[in-house]
Scaffold this motif. Structure first.
Motif, PDB file in Angstrom:
ATOM      1  N   GLU A  10      36.341  37.196  33.474  1.00 52.28           N
ATOM      2  CA  GLU A  10      36.761  37.357  34.871  1.00 52.28           C
ATOM      3  C   GLU A  10      37.227  36.018  35.437  1.00 52.28           C
ATOM      4  OE1 GLU A  10      33.854  39.495  37.237  1.00 52.28           O
ATOM      5  OE2 GLU A  10      34.846  38.695  39.036  1.00 52.28           O
ATOM      6  N   CYS A  13      40.544  35.107  34.003  1.00 56.33           N
ATOM      7  CA  CYS A  13      41.608  35.901  34.639  1.00 56.33           C
ATOM      8  C   CYS A  13      41.938  35.340  36.003  1.00 56.33           C
ATOM      9  CB  CYS A  13      41.164  37.359  34.787  1.00 56.33           C
ATOM     10  SG  CYS A  13      41.347  38.257  33.260  1.00 56.33           S
ATOM     11  N   LYS A  14      40.907  34.995  36.766  1.00 54.70           N
ATOM     12  CA  LYS A  14      41.112  34.452  38.106  1.00 54.70           C
ATOM     13  C   LYS A  14      41.898  33.154  38.030  1.00 54.70           C
ATOM     14  CE  LYS A  14      37.355  36.327  40.893  1.00 54.70           C
ATOM     15  NZ  LYS A  14      35.930  36.136  41.171  1.00 54.70           N
ATOM     16  N   LEU A  17      45.477  33.839  37.233  1.00 54.17           N
ATOM     17  CA  LEU A  17      46.122  34.396  38.428  1.00 54.17           C
ATOM     18  C   LEU A  17      46.468  33.277  39.416  1.00 54.17           C
ATOM     19  CD1 LEU A  17      46.542  37.485  38.880  1.00 54.17           C
ATOM     20  CD2 LEU A  17      44.903  37.264  40.748  1.00 54.17           C
ATOM     21  N   LEU A  18      45.497  32.385  39.605  1.00 54.45           N
ATOM     22  CA  LEU A  18      45.674  31.253  40.531  1.00 54.45           C
ATOM     23  C   LEU A  18      46.832  30.360  40.075  1.00 54.45           C
ATOM     24  CD1 LEU A  18      43.633  31.021  42.893  1.00 54.45           C
ATOM     25  CD2 LEU A  18      42.955  28.855  41.863  1.00 54.45           C
ATOM     26  N   CYS A  20      49.341  31.297  38.217  1.00 52.75           N
ATOM     27  CA  CYS A  20      50.604  32.019  38.427  1.00 52.75           C
ATOM     28  C   CYS A  20      51.058  31.872  39.869  1.00 52.75           C
ATOM     29  CB  CYS A  20      50.443  33.507  38.113  1.00 52.75           C
ATOM     30  SG  CYS A  20      50.334  33.795  36.365  1.00 52.75           S
ATOM     31  N   LEU A  21      50.100  32.019  40.782  1.00 50.90           N
ATOM     32  CA  LEU A  21      50.400  31.910  42.210  1.00 50.90           C
ATOM     33  C   LEU A  21      50.954  30.527  42.530  1.00 50.90           C
ATOM     34  CD1 LEU A  21      49.835  34.093  44.418  1.00 50.90           C
ATOM     35  CD2 LEU A  21      48.054  32.546  45.239  1.00 50.90           C
TER      36      LEU A  21
END
Ligand code: NGS
Length: 334
Positions: A10, A13-14, A17-18, A20-21
Motif C-alpha cells: 500500500e 502504491c501511494k 501515485l505521489l 506520478c502526481l
C-alpha cells in the motif's frame, strides 16, 4: 506476514501515485512556462546547419490562424492606401493594441508560394512594399531591412507571412531587401548598415528599423514590429533553439532599433565577413564590452563604403543590389 506485505504494498502504491502526481505537476508547469512566451515564438525555415522539423506549435492547426486571416471584428480595410491629401480628414492615431490581430499563426513551408498570390492577398501594399494604414496615423514609420543573396524561395514565404502581419499591426512600413552582389563572402551586418542608409534615402521619415533574416517569421502577430525606448530583440524564442535563447546576450535573427539608438552605437560593424559573430558585436555595442569598445568608434555606419548597383521597386518589396566589396586577404571567418 500477509498483513505486513499488504501494508508495504500500500505504501509503495501511494509513493508511486505521489510520484506520478508530482511528474504531472512538473509537466504542467513546464508547459505553461514555454507556452506563456508564445507571443515571442519564431520559426526559422532554414537552419544555418541541417534543417529541422517544425515545432508542433508551428505545424498544428489547432487554435492557429492562416497568415492572411482577419479577426471577426478587425475592420481591416483592404482598399489601397494613400497618404491623406490636403483636404482629407486628419486620421486618429493608431491604437497601441491593434484591434485586428489574430494571435497564433499557422506556419508551414510546404506549398509553393508564387509572388502573384502574395500580391493578390495583400492588395493594400504599394509598389516597393510600402504600406500605410488607411484608417489611422501610426506613431512610427518602420523600415524592415533584410540582408539577402540567392534566397528567393525564402523571400516569397517571408513576404507571404509578414505583409498580412504588418498590415494587421497597423504599421506604416516599407520592405527593403539588400541584395549582396557577386559571390564573395556574405556580410550580414554591413548589408544592414547599407539598408539603414538606403531606406532613409527612399523616405527620410523612417524612424524605426527592423533588421530581419529572410528565413525567420513570427508565429504570433501580437509580436509587434515596433521600436521601443531600448533596442529590441524580437527572436527570443525560436523553434530551432527549443523556444529559448541559445545564450544570454544572443541578438541574432530579428532586432529593432530606432534611428537615434542606431546612430548612437555607430550602426553595425562592417568587418564581419562570413558566418557568425556580428550579432554578438552588435549586442556588445549596447553594453560597450570586450573588444567592441575599441572598434565601434571607427567601424560602423560612419565608415561604411559600398556602391549601389540597382534599386528596383517590386510590387511587394524594394530590391537594392549593392557591391559591398570583399573581405580583406587574411582568411575569412566562417
Ligand atoms: C554564435 C554566433 C552568433 C550566432 C549564434 C547562433 O556562436 O553569431 O551562434 O547561430 N557567434 C559567434 O560566432 C561569435 S545559429 O545557431 O543561429 O546558426 O547567431
Amino acid at each position: 506476514m500477509s498483513r505486513l506485505l499488504g501494508g508495504t504494498l500500500e505504501r509503495v502504491c501511494k509513493a508511486v501515485l505521489l510520484l506520478c502526481l508530482l511528474h504531472f505537476l512538473v509537466a504542467v508547469i513546464l508547459y505553461f512556462d514555454v507556452y506563456a512566451q508564445h507571443l515571442a515564438f519564431f520559426s526559422r525555415f532554414s537552419a544555418r546547419g541541417p534543417s529541422r522539423a517544425l515545432h508542433p506549435a508551428a505545424s498544428s492547426s489547432t487554435n492557429c490562424s492562416r497568415p492572411n486571416a482577419t479577426a471577426p471584428s478587425s475592420g481591416l480595410p483592404e482598399a489601397p492606401s494613400a497618404r491623406p491629401g490636403p483636404t482629407a480628414p486628419v486620421l486618429p492615431p493608431c491604437p497601441d493594441s491593434p484591434p485586428g490581430l489574430v494571435g497564433r499563426l499557422l506556419i508551414e513551408f510546404t506549398s509553393p508560394m508564387p509572388l502573384e498570390r502574395v500580391q493578390r492577398e495583400n492588395p493594400g501594399v504599394l509598389l516597393g512594399g510600402r504600406y500605410t494604414p488607411p484608417d489611422c496615423t501610426p506613431a512610427q514609420t518602420v523600415a524592415v531591412i533584410i540582408p539577402f543573396r540567392h534566397r528567393e524561395h525564402h523571400l516569397r514565404y517571408w513576404l507571404h507571412y509578414l505583409h498580412p502581419i504588418l498590415r494587421r499591426q497597423r504599421l506604416r512600413y516599407g520592405i527593403y531587401v539588400i541584395n549582396q552582389h557577386g559571390e564573395d563572402t556574405f556580410n550580414r551586418a554591413k548589408l544592414l548598415n547599407v539598408g539603414f542608409l538606403e531606406a532613409l534615402k527612399e523616405d527620410s521619415t523612417y524612424n524605426c528599423f527592423i533588421f530581419s533574416d529572410v528565413d525567420l517569421v513570427p508565429m504570433d502577430d501580437r509580436n509587434l514590429y515596433r521600436c521601443g525606448d531600448q533596442p529590441r530583440h524580437f527572436a527570443i524564442a525560436m523553434d530551432k533553439f527549443g523556444f529559448r535563447l541559445p545564450y544570454a546576450g544572443y541578438f541574432g535573427g530579428v532586432s529593432g532599433l530606432n534611428k537615434s539608438q542606431f546612430l548612437r552605437i555607430n550602426g553595425f560593424p562592417n568587418e564581419y565577413w562570413g558566418w557568425g559573430g556580428e550579432d554578438d558585436d552588435i549586442f556588445n555595442r549596447f553594453t560597450k564590452i570586450q573588444n567592441t569598445k575599441l572598434t565601434m568608434k571607427r567601424d560602423g555606419i560612419g565608415s561604411v563604403r559600398y556602391q549601389v548597383l540597382e534599386v528596383s521597386r517590386q510590387p511587394l518589396f524594394t530590391n537594392i543590389t549593392v557591391d559591398i566589396g570583399r573581405p580583406p586577404s587574411w582568411p575569412p571567418r566562417g
